[in-house]
Design a protein around this motif. Structure first.
Motif, PDB file in Angstrom:
ATOM      1  N   SER A   1      13.647  49.010  52.369  1.00 31.60           N
ATOM      2  CA  SER A   1      12.812  47.913  52.875  1.00 31.60           C
ATOM      3  C   SER A   1      13.106  47.601  54.337  1.00 31.60           C
ATOM      4  O   SER A   1      12.362  46.883  54.989  1.00 31.60           O
ATOM      5  CB  SER A   1      13.113  46.657  52.044  1.00 31.60           C
ATOM      6  OG  SER A   1      14.492  46.327  52.176  1.00 31.60           O
ATOM      7  N   GLY A   2      14.211  48.142  54.869  1.00 36.93           N
ATOM      8  CA  GLY A   2      14.590  47.821  56.237  1.00 36.93           C
ATOM      9  C   GLY A   2      15.687  46.780  56.292  1.00 36.93           C
ATOM     10  O   GLY A   2      16.368  46.633  57.304  1.00 36.93           O
ATOM     11  N   ASP A   3      15.904  46.057  55.199  1.00 38.02           N
ATOM     12  CA  ASP A   3      17.008  45.099  55.150  1.00 38.02           C
ATOM     13  C   ASP A   3      18.330  45.851  54.996  1.00 38.02           C
ATOM     14  O   ASP A   3      18.373  46.958  54.491  1.00 38.02           O
ATOM     15  CB  ASP A   3      16.842  44.163  53.944  1.00 38.02           C
ATOM     16  CG  ASP A   3      15.600  43.294  54.088  1.00 38.02           C
ATOM     17  OD1 ASP A   3      15.399  42.724  55.182  1.00 38.02           O
ATOM     18  OD2 ASP A   3      14.836  43.217  53.091  1.00 38.02           O
ATOM     19  N   LYS A   4      19.423  45.205  55.443  1.00 40.98           N
ATOM     20  CA  LYS A   4      20.754  45.794  55.298  1.00 40.98           C
ATOM     21  C   LYS A   4      21.693  44.760  54.695  1.00 40.98           C
ATOM     22  O   LYS A   4      21.504  43.554  54.858  1.00 40.98           O
ATOM     23  CB  LYS A   4      21.288  46.252  56.669  1.00 40.98           C
ATOM     24  CG  LYS A   4      20.474  47.396  57.289  1.00 40.98           C
ATOM     25  CD  LYS A   4      20.981  47.734  58.686  1.00 40.98           C
ATOM     26  CE  LYS A   4      20.039  48.683  59.407  1.00 40.98           C
ATOM     27  NZ  LYS A   4      19.935  50.002  58.780  1.00 40.98           N
TER      28      LYS A   4
ATOM     29  N   THR B   1      18.295  41.228  58.253  1.00 42.06           N
ATOM     30  CA  THR B   1      16.872  41.584  58.169  1.00 42.06           C
ATOM     31  C   THR B   1      16.571  42.706  59.160  1.00 42.06           C
ATOM     32  O   THR B   1      17.380  42.980  60.051  1.00 42.06           O
ATOM     33  CB  THR B   1      16.003  40.360  58.504  1.00 42.06           C
ATOM     34  OG1 THR B   1      16.264  39.996  59.865  1.00 42.06           O
ATOM     35  CG2 THR B   1      16.323  39.190  57.596  1.00 42.06           C
ATOM     36  N   PRO B   2      15.399  43.358  59.028  1.00 42.07           N
ATOM     37  CA  PRO B   2      15.076  44.485  59.918  1.00 42.07           C
ATOM     38  C   PRO B   2      15.104  44.094  61.393  1.00 42.07           C
ATOM     39  O   PRO B   2      15.358  44.947  62.238  1.00 42.07           O
ATOM     40  CB  PRO B   2      13.676  44.889  59.478  1.00 42.07           C
ATOM     41  CG  PRO B   2      13.578  44.467  58.057  1.00 42.07           C
ATOM     42  CD  PRO B   2      14.398  43.206  57.946  1.00 42.07           C
ATOM     43  N   ASP B   3      14.863  42.808  61.718  1.00 39.30           N
ATOM     44  CA  ASP B   3      14.905  42.452  63.144  1.00 39.30           C
ATOM     45  C   ASP B   3      16.256  41.886  63.566  1.00 39.30           C
ATOM     46  O   ASP B   3      16.399  41.373  64.662  1.00 39.30           O
ATOM     47  CB  ASP B   3      13.779  41.465  63.471  1.00 39.30           C
ATOM     48  CG  ASP B   3      13.930  40.178  62.664  1.00 39.30           C
ATOM     49  OD1 ASP B   3      14.829  40.131  61.773  1.00 39.30           O
ATOM     50  OD2 ASP B   3      13.176  39.219  62.904  1.00 39.30           O
ATOM     51  N   GLY B   4      17.250  41.952  62.670  1.00 45.90           N
ATOM     52  CA  GLY B   4      18.611  41.591  63.066  1.00 45.90           C
ATOM     53  C   GLY B   4      18.994  40.162  62.764  1.00 45.90           C
ATOM     54  O   GLY B   4      20.039  39.700  63.204  1.00 45.90           O
ATOM     55  N   GLN B   5      18.163  39.394  62.016  1.00 51.43           N
ATOM     56  CA  GLN B   5      18.549  38.044  61.601  1.00 51.43           C
ATOM     57  C   GLN B   5      19.611  38.173  60.512  1.00 51.43           C
ATOM     58  O   GLN B   5      19.503  39.006  59.634  1.00 51.43           O
ATOM     59  CB  GLN B   5      17.325  37.303  61.034  1.00 51.43           C
ATOM     60  CG  GLN B   5      16.182  37.159  62.027  1.00 51.43           C
ATOM     61  CD  GLN B   5      16.562  36.313  63.238  1.00 51.43           C
ATOM     62  OE1 GLN B   5      17.163  35.251  63.091  1.00 51.43           O
ATOM     63  NE2 GLN B   5      16.234  36.800  64.428  1.00 51.43           N
ATOM     64  N   THR B   6      20.669  37.349  60.572  1.00 53.79           N
ATOM     65  CA  THR B   6      21.736  37.467  59.587  1.00 53.79           C
ATOM     66  C   THR B   6      21.881  36.208  58.754  1.00 53.79           C
ATOM     67  O   THR B   6      21.620  35.100  59.221  1.00 53.79           O
ATOM     68  CB  THR B   6      23.102  37.716  60.262  1.00 53.79           C
ATOM     69  OG1 THR B   6      23.364  36.615  61.124  1.00 53.79           O
ATOM     70  CG2 THR B   6      23.104  39.000  61.043  1.00 53.79           C
ATOM     71  N   THR B   7      22.310  36.402  57.506  1.00 61.12           N
ATOM     72  CA  THR B   7      22.728  35.309  56.661  1.00 61.12           C
ATOM     73  C   THR B   7      24.087  35.670  56.094  1.00 61.12           C
ATOM     74  O   THR B   7      24.259  36.761  55.522  1.00 61.12           O
ATOM     75  CB  THR B   7      21.767  35.106  55.484  1.00 61.12           C
ATOM     76  OG1 THR B   7      20.436  35.128  55.981  1.00 61.12           O
ATOM     77  CG2 THR B   7      22.073  33.812  54.757  1.00 61.12           C
ATOM     78  N   ALA B   8      25.095  34.798  56.298  1.00 63.17           N
ATOM     79  CA  ALA B   8      26.427  35.058  55.749  1.00 63.17           C
ATOM     80  C   ALA B   8      26.568  34.356  54.420  1.00 63.17           C
ATOM     81  O   ALA B   8      26.092  33.225  54.262  1.00 63.17           O
ATOM     82  CB  ALA B   8      27.485  34.570  56.726  1.00 63.17           C
TER      83      ALA B   8
ATOM     84  N   HIS C   1      16.838  47.518  44.531  1.00 63.89           N
ATOM     85  CA  HIS C   1      16.604  48.021  45.871  1.00 63.89           C
ATOM     86  C   HIS C   1      17.046  49.484  45.909  1.00 63.89           C
ATOM     87  O   HIS C   1      17.944  49.877  45.180  1.00 63.89           O
ATOM     88  CB  HIS C   1      17.403  47.246  46.912  1.00 63.89           C
ATOM     89  CG  HIS C   1      16.981  45.803  47.046  1.00 63.89           C
ATOM     90  ND1 HIS C   1      17.111  44.887  46.017  1.00 63.89           N
ATOM     91  CD2 HIS C   1      16.441  45.121  48.094  1.00 63.89           C
ATOM     92  CE1 HIS C   1      16.667  43.716  46.418  1.00 63.89           C
ATOM     93  NE2 HIS C   1      16.243  43.827  47.686  1.00 63.89           N
ATOM     94  N   THR C   2      16.388  50.282  46.739  1.00 61.62           N
ATOM     95  CA  THR C   2      16.834  51.666  46.896  1.00 61.62           C
ATOM     96  C   THR C   2      17.222  51.868  48.345  1.00 61.62           C
ATOM     97  O   THR C   2      16.769  51.135  49.236  1.00 61.62           O
ATOM     98  CB  THR C   2      15.734  52.671  46.523  1.00 61.62           C
ATOM     99  OG1 THR C   2      14.569  52.386  47.318  1.00 61.62           O
ATOM    100  CG2 THR C   2      15.391  52.578  45.044  1.00 61.62           C
ATOM    101  N   GLY C   3      18.048  52.874  48.574  1.00 55.63           N
ATOM    102  CA  GLY C   3      18.469  53.141  49.938  1.00 55.63           C
ATOM    103  C   GLY C   3      19.705  54.023  49.980  1.00 55.63           C
ATOM    104  O   GLY C   3      20.022  54.719  49.019  1.00 55.63           O
ATOM    105  N   ILE C   4      20.408  53.945  51.135  1.00 56.20           N
ATOM    106  CA  ILE C   4      21.616  54.724  51.345  1.00 56.20           C
ATOM    107  C   ILE C   4      22.673  53.821  51.943  1.00 56.20           C
ATOM    108  O   ILE C   4      22.393  52.646  52.242  1.00 56.20           O
ATOM    109  CB  ILE C   4      21.371  55.925  52.298  1.00 56.20           C
ATOM    110  CG1 ILE C   4      20.655  55.393  53.546  1.00 56.20           C
ATOM    111  CG2 ILE C   4      20.553  57.013  51.607  1.00 56.20           C
ATOM    112  CD1 ILE C   4      20.488  56.425  54.620  1.00 56.20           C
TER     113      ILE C   4
END
Lengths: 794, 343, 218
Positions: free
Chosen positions: B239-242, B263-270, B331-334
């Motif tokens: 999805s682009g999220d990390k 988020t994909p644009d670099g917004q963070t939540t701790a 979620h899928t990804g690497i």
């Protein structure tokens, strides 16, 4: 049943304690000789394995500067950044102690005794006030630095972090070498591009301590091998004795119903116990021998090669084990024949002597064939062998071949004598001796080996010594040598001496790499001293003239052999070409050496200033000159060494080297004498029936005793005659093959007839001593025993 | 004991990660600076070394594929550890450096290590123009475009990195708390690197592309005395999220978790302790868990994380497990997984 | 039947070629019987005795002792027969020189696990050895040594005693004394006795007599 049989077997020893003693003593002596030599060997090896490992010497290739000078430590970083896994080393000597600086983060795994113990943390090793690590002996000699005692560090060596070592050695910012780690990464840049001044030294280069000291070990290993061979002969003799003397008992036991298998088994167990007991005694004895020899060995190695060996002996489990293994293994080898014979022995006494004689004849033929084969192999090796392995194969085939051939040679000799003998007694003497030969041959082989080893080793040693003394005369030609402390003193000396002496010969040298080998280059002032005293192995007719003209160079034999340099070849020093015009013998020096003319040397190495001077003068003036020199310049007589002094020091070093050799020689001979004694004792039991008829026919017992003694001496004489050429062949192999492989130079071989004569006398003496007791016993044999031969059937 | 064993002891500050770093808590002090909340990061200075902190690293992992779509993992790490809170020239420098590089394929795992001390130029990090190096290995550039190399006897790589997004800061604006007793570090990442280059392997050279994640972290006392190691996940969803999640193991069997949602644009939540969960599902032959269930209920994440190559053990002075993973489930990804404290 | 020897053949290899010592010998001996075997030198009498004692192997034929044929037995089995059932008295005594007289007498009984101290002591007494028990064989005269050998042979009470010229090394008087003792003891223990001798006088003292000539019973 087992207990009854065991009681019967063991009772033999309690009734004949002397036989028990000879068996145990024979085994113990053989073990002692072997394990003593092994212990010395192992101890010395362990000592400088540690030393070598400290610097990765012999283990890792290294980069050094082409000119042999230290390099800027930045070279290390440049090489690392170019992808080279290298680790810096700085080294030097301080008050005679070898100081080694290493960089533990980049050093190869297991690099030497930098294993400092768990309680030392790296933070302490690196950085600020870092300690030096050294063994207790060395630590006592280090002052002004923190020392941590660690017995893992090589003797006379102190290890520290590179920074601390640099400070102590006053070598801040420079390093001596880069150790090249195994497993370099892919994609690294070419070294020539990164650090073109560096040359790679291959690990097993001829200049390593390890390589040099190996030669001494070869010497010792050769002795170990010989002592082992002699030892096996002894053990064989001792066990033969034990079996021969109990043969009738064995027969009786079997007649009374003891199964053969159990008998063989029990006797094997009995032997095993004896072997273990004797092995323990032998190892302890060997330890004593080793402990007595070791200080000399240590001194020898230090003197000859500068390798530091601790002068103490540690009890190493490995040679306890090897000593016991030799005792048990030797017993097994020696006993297997006797046990096999026992199991084949017919139960009934009516053995067919003729058949036995035929079997013995066959065995002699096989043995003779084997001897011929081995000797032929050694002939081939004499021509082809060129490395240490070949050299040792040559020694082995020569020795064993000759030993196996000895009975055959003696038999032929005796046959010739007996056909030419005049008179019945002499005729009987020769025939009887020939008949006894099989029983004595093992002991005589031992004697042959011992004598040949003596001849061989003493020839080598004496040749070495003679050559070396001659060499000292050449190389220490000046009457006086003076070492100055600084340039001012040098100038003062030259000014003072100029008018007073025949010649001043400054001695300057620089460490260089010649033909890819580390070497020292010396300067020579144009003077008759060189022309008169130096002897070349090969040279052009005007070698010194050419050298002094500045176009040519003379080199030592080591360098010529290692770098494969021949006359007329061109060598480059500081990009200046020199033609090789002479190759000289250079004994006792581990590395390559070369000599060029003084003006050329000064042009190439302006930074080197002469602080050693040879002065030619009338020897009678030396004393006056020295006191006048001190008065005029303040140069103390302690700064002078006269030629005689240097020679004495050098010779003393050699003397010590060969103390070890001499001690081992004597031991080997003694052991061979012991072998003869036991063989004669073995034979004595069989002799009575053979001698009784001679006695009955009118020879007195005294005469018989004398004849027995004469026989032993005569056989030793014949053996000595065979041993001499064998020993010389051995010496040749040691000098021309083994020495070249180990030291890098070939020694001229000299002959020492007086030494050989003395050796022969010693050998005869040993034989006579060994024969004396059996002969005395024979002379005192009660007539009743001799008579019994006629009343008893055997 | 050989030099390496000796070194392992000395590198205890670094070893602290991998093994129970009981010593690290007690070893703090001695003049080292402690991270404090509310730090204002300054760049490019903070990309450089901070010698007054005990430990620090530049830690890059990448998920790569070749033209055929075969997955690879790559690691380039430079660790710094200080024996004293200062730097000086020459051999006397108290700063020690350790480089680790690895390439993981589906069947093979290549590892190598370098050691150096500071002060000589053999290894170090300069903030501007940015350069981190040890021997011939280097990570250099302006944090927009960077070059990265490493080499070993059996492998090497040569990579170009291009930033596709901003730096992200973990915890409280880069102040990352590691335990209930307050141990913390400064921690920021660049998870948006596009990476391309060549892997030189014994089987030949392979051209690869993919995504890389660069971590920067420094501290003087990373873990509390009762913490024995950690499991660290950096997951990139399709999805682009990390998601960055870590689980610090404690001797009492409990753990302390922390996570950052990116988020994909670099917004963070701790997320604080307890929000993120990671549970081992199965282990490899050496008893290292290589399949995990990872959940973050607040973001409706419930995924299975599985190693691409179970045998990604780092046979370095301080051993640990580090390798690429695949993600499946909600979620899928690497991503990349790091596990310490299992040897 | 204690001993049954059937059709024994034995050939030796000599330097002059094979020599057939025994050419089909048969003989039988019952319990308590005594038998003298006479013949000239080389007639094969000692060879026959050695074969019966299991000291050597026949080429052909059977030697059955107490129902066991030892002709085909292996070394261990023959050793067991020698140990247990058969005692041999040799011409040369064959004592163990390192053992005392007492130990020599007890030795074979110990081997056979049939050691009876009282019987050994009685034997020593009868043989007139009581004062010599602590001595070693070399300290004894020939007659005394042979008495030790006989006592040793009889100590395990063998069923069959074989004697090979037992008095051949002794003077006439001593020989007679030793012979008397042996015959008496054999009779006491009920053992069968087979003795090889070339003395007609000695042979006459035994129950039966066989004469060997050229390898056959004459």
């Amino acid at each position: 049943m087992t207990r009854a049989v065991l009681t019967a077997l063991m009772s033999h020893w309690w009734r004949n304690p002397l036989q028990l003693f000879t068996l145990l003593a024979g085994l113990a002596l053989a073990t002692a000789l072997w394990s003593g030599v092994q212990a010395v060997n192992a101890e010395a090896r362990a000592s400088y394995d540690a030393a070598a490992a400290t610097l990765g010497e012999g283990q890792y290739d290294r980069f050094v500067r082409r000119d042999g000078l230290p390099m800027d430590e930045q070279v290390f970083v440049e090489m690392r950044r170019a992808g080279w896994l290298v680790s810096p080393v700085v080294q030097g000597r301080l008050d005679g102690i070898r100081i080694v600086g290493v960089e533990p983060l980049t050093a190869p795994v297991g690099l030497g005794p930098v294993s400092l113990g768990q309680d030392n943390d790296l933070a302490g090793f690196l950085g600020g006030d870092t300690p030096f690590f050294a063994n207790a002996d060395t630590a006592a000699g280090l002052s002004g630095v923190d020392v941590v005692i660690s017995e893992n560090v090589a003797p006379n060596t102190a290890i520290a972090d590179i920074g601390a070592a640099q400070r102590l050695l006053d070598k801040t910012g420079v390093i001596d070498a880069l150790i090249i780690l195994p497993g370099q990464p892919i994609g690294q840049r070419a070294q020539a591009e990164v650090a073109p001044d560096l040359v790679r030294q291959v690990a097993q280069g001829g200049s390593d301590i390890g390589r040099l000291t190996d030669s001494f070990h070869l010497n010792l290993t050769a002795f170990g091998l010989l002592s082992f061979a002699v030892g096996i002969f002894i053990v064989h003799g001792a066990i033969g004795l034990a079996f021969e003397q109990r043969r009738p008992v064995v027969r009786t036991l079997r007649a009374l119903g003891v199964p053969l298998s159990r008998l063989v088994w029990l006797m094997a167990v009995e032997l095993l116990l004896f072997a273990l007991l004797a092995g323990i005694i032998g190892v302890a004895l060997g330890y004593l021998v080793a402990a007595l020899l070791l200080p000399d060995v240590a001194a020898t190695l230090r003197g000859l090669y500068g390798a530091d060996v601790a002068g103490t002996l540690q009890l190493r489990p490995s040679w306890w084990l090897s000593g016991l293994a030799i005792a048990v293994g030797g017993t097994a080898v020696a006993a297997s024949g006797a046990l096999a014979q026992l199991s084949r022995m017919p139960l009934l006494a009516a053995a067919q002597p003729r058949a036995l004689a035929m079997a013995a004849g066959r065995r002699a033929k096989v043995q003779g064939g084997l001897a011929l084969l081995l000797l032929s192999a050694s002939l081939v090796l004499m021509v082809t062998a060129d490395g240490l392995v070949g050299g040792f194969a040559l020694l082995g085939t020569l020795l064993i071949g000759a030993a196996l051939g000895l009975p055959l040679i003696l038999d032929r000799l005796l046959a010739v004598f007996s056909t030419r003998a005049k008179g019945p007694v002499l005729g009987w003497f020769w025939a009887d001796t020939r008949q006894q030969l099989p029983g004595l041959s093992l002991a005589l082989m031992a004697l042959l080996l011992a004598m040949a080893a003596n001849v061989g080793v003493s020839t080598m040693v004496s040749s070495f010594r003679l050559t070396f003394v001659g060499f000292l005369d050449q190389r220490l030609a000046s009457e006086l040598y003076i070492r100055t402390e600084d340039t001012a003193q040098s100038d003062a000396l030259i000014a003072f001496a100029e008018e007073r002496v025949d010649a001043i010969l400054p001695i300057q040298s620089a460490d260089v790499t010649l033909g890819g080998q580390p070497a020292e280059v010396f300067s020579a002032r144009d003077h008759a001293t060189y022309r008169d005293n130096w002897r070349f192995l090969q040279s052009t007719s005007d070698a010194w003239d050419q050298t002094f003209s500045g176009q040519a160079i003379v080199i030592n034999e080591q360098l010529a052999r290692r770098a494969d340099i021949a006359l007329d070849q061109v060598l480059t020093l500081q990009s200046r070409a020199f033609t090789v015009v002479g190759i000289y013998g250079d004994y006792g020096n581990p590395i390559g050496q070369a000599v060029i003319a003084e003006p050329v040397f000064e042009a190439l190495y302006p930074e080197v200033e002469a602080q050693n001077f040879g002065l030619r003068m009338d020897p009678a003036d030396v004393e006056n000159f020295l006191s006048a020199l001190e008065a005029a310049t303040g140069i103390a007589p302690t700064q002078a060494v006269d030629q005689a002094g240097i020679k004495a020091i050098s010779l003393e070093i050699f003397e010590r080297t060969f103390t070890v050799t001499t001690a081992l020689n004597i031991l080997t001979l003694a052991v061979a004498g012991f072998a003869i004694l036991m063989s004669l004792l073995t034979l004595a039991t069989m002799r009575v029936p053979q001698l009784a008829p001679a006695w009955a026919m009118g020879l007195t017992r005294r005469q018989l005793g004398r004849i027995e003694l004469a026989r032993a001496v005569m056989l030793a004489c014949l053996t000595a005659l065979v041993a001499l050429p064998l020993g010389l062949a051995l010496a040749w192999a040691l000098l021309a093959v083994v020495n070249v492989a180990a030291f890098g130079w070939r020694l001229p071989m000299y002959l020492f007839p007086a030494d050989y004569l003395r050796l022969a006398v010693f050998a005869l003496l040993a034989a006579a001593l060994a024969a004396a007791w059996p002969a005395l016993r024979l002379a005192r044999t009660p007539p009743a025993d001799l008579l019994k031969v006629f009343s008893n059937e055997r | 004991m050989n030099v390496r064993v000796l070194l392992a002891l000395i590198f205890l500050p670094i070893g602290a990660w991998a093994q129970g770093f009981a010593g690290l808590g007690t070893m703090a002090g001695k003049g080292f600076t402690e991270p404090q909340p509310g730090k204002m990061f300054r760049f490019p200075e903070d990309h450089g070394a901070h010698p007054d902190y005990r430990i620090e690293w530049w830690y890059l992992t990448a998920n790569l594929t070749d033209a055929e779509g075969t997955p690879y993992g790559l690691q380039w790490t430079l660790f710094r550890t200080a024996m004293a809170p200062e730097e000086s020239d020459g051999w006397a420098s108290p700063q020690l450096w350790m480089g680790h590089a690895a390439v993981t394929t589906e069947t093979k795992h290549f590892v190598t290590e370098r050691l150096a001390r500071g002060g000589t130029g053999q290894a170090g990090v300069i903030a501007a123009p940015f350069s981190a190096w040890i021997d011939d290995w280097a990570l250099e550039g302006d944090w927009q475009t960077m070059q990265m190399t490493a080499s070993a006897p059996d492998f090497a790589y040569d990579m170009t990195l291009t930033a596709q997004g901003p730096l992200v800061f973990h915890g409280d604006n880069g102040f990352s708390v590691k335990s209930n007793s307050g141990q913390a570090s400064y921690y920021y990442s660049q998870p948006f690197f596009a990476i391309e280059g060549e892997l030189h392997l014994p089987s030949g050279t392979v051209a690869v592309t993919g995504n890389a994640w660069l971590d920067r972290e420094w501290s003087s006392q990373l873990l509390s005395g009762d913490q024995t190691g950690w499991d660290w996940f950096s997951l990139s969803f399709d999805s682009g999220d990390k998601l960055m999640g870590s689980r610090l193991q404690q001797t009492d069997g409990a753990d302390f978790t922390a996570a950052t949602w990116i988020t994909p644009d670099g917004q963070t939540t701790a997320f604080p302790d307890g929000a993120f969960n990671a549970t081992p599902l199965s282990a490899n032959d050496a008893d290292v868990p290589v399949v995990w269930r990872v959940t973050l209920p607040q973001r409706e994440v419930d995924v299975t994380v599985a190693a691409i190559n179970e045998d990604a053990w780092m046979t370095t002075s301080v051993p640990y497990w580090e390798g690429p993973v695949t993600v499946s489930g909600t979620h899928t990804g690497i991503g990349y997984l790091e596990m310490t404290g299992y040897d | 039947m204690l001993l049954d020897v059937k059709n024994i053949h034995k050939t030796y290899q000599t330097a002059d070629g094979p020599f057939e010592v025994l050419r089909g010998v048969d003989l039988r001996l019952g319990e308590g019987e005594t038998l003298a075997l006479t013949g000239e030198s080389g007639s094969g009498k000692s060879t026959l005795l050695h074969l019966i004692g299991g000291l050597d192997m026949p080429d052909r034929g059977a030697i059955v002792i107490n129902g066991h044929d030892i002709a085909g037995a292996d070394d261990a089995a023959r050793a067991a027969i020698r140990r247990g059932s058969v005692g041999v008295v040799f011409q040369q005594f064959n004592l163990i020189p390192s053992l005392t007289v007492a130990d020599n007498i007890a030795f074979q009984a110990r081997l056979a696990d049939k050691y009876d101290p009282q019987w050994s002591e009685a034997l020593a007494g009868t043989m007139g050895l009581a004062d010599h028990l602590r001595k070693y064989p070399e300290q004894l005269s020939g007659g005394q040594q042979q008495r030790v050998a006989i006592a040793r042979t009889l100590a395990p009470k063998p069923a069959l005693v074989l004697a090979d010229e037992p008095t051949g090394n002794l003077d006439e008087d001593t020989a007679r004394v030793v012979m008397d003792l042996m015959l008496d003891l054999a009779a006491d223990t009920g053992a069968g006795l087979l003795m090889v001798t070339h003395s007609q006088a000695l042979a006459g003292r035994l129950g039966r007599r066989l004469h060997l000539k050229a390898g056959r019973i004459a």
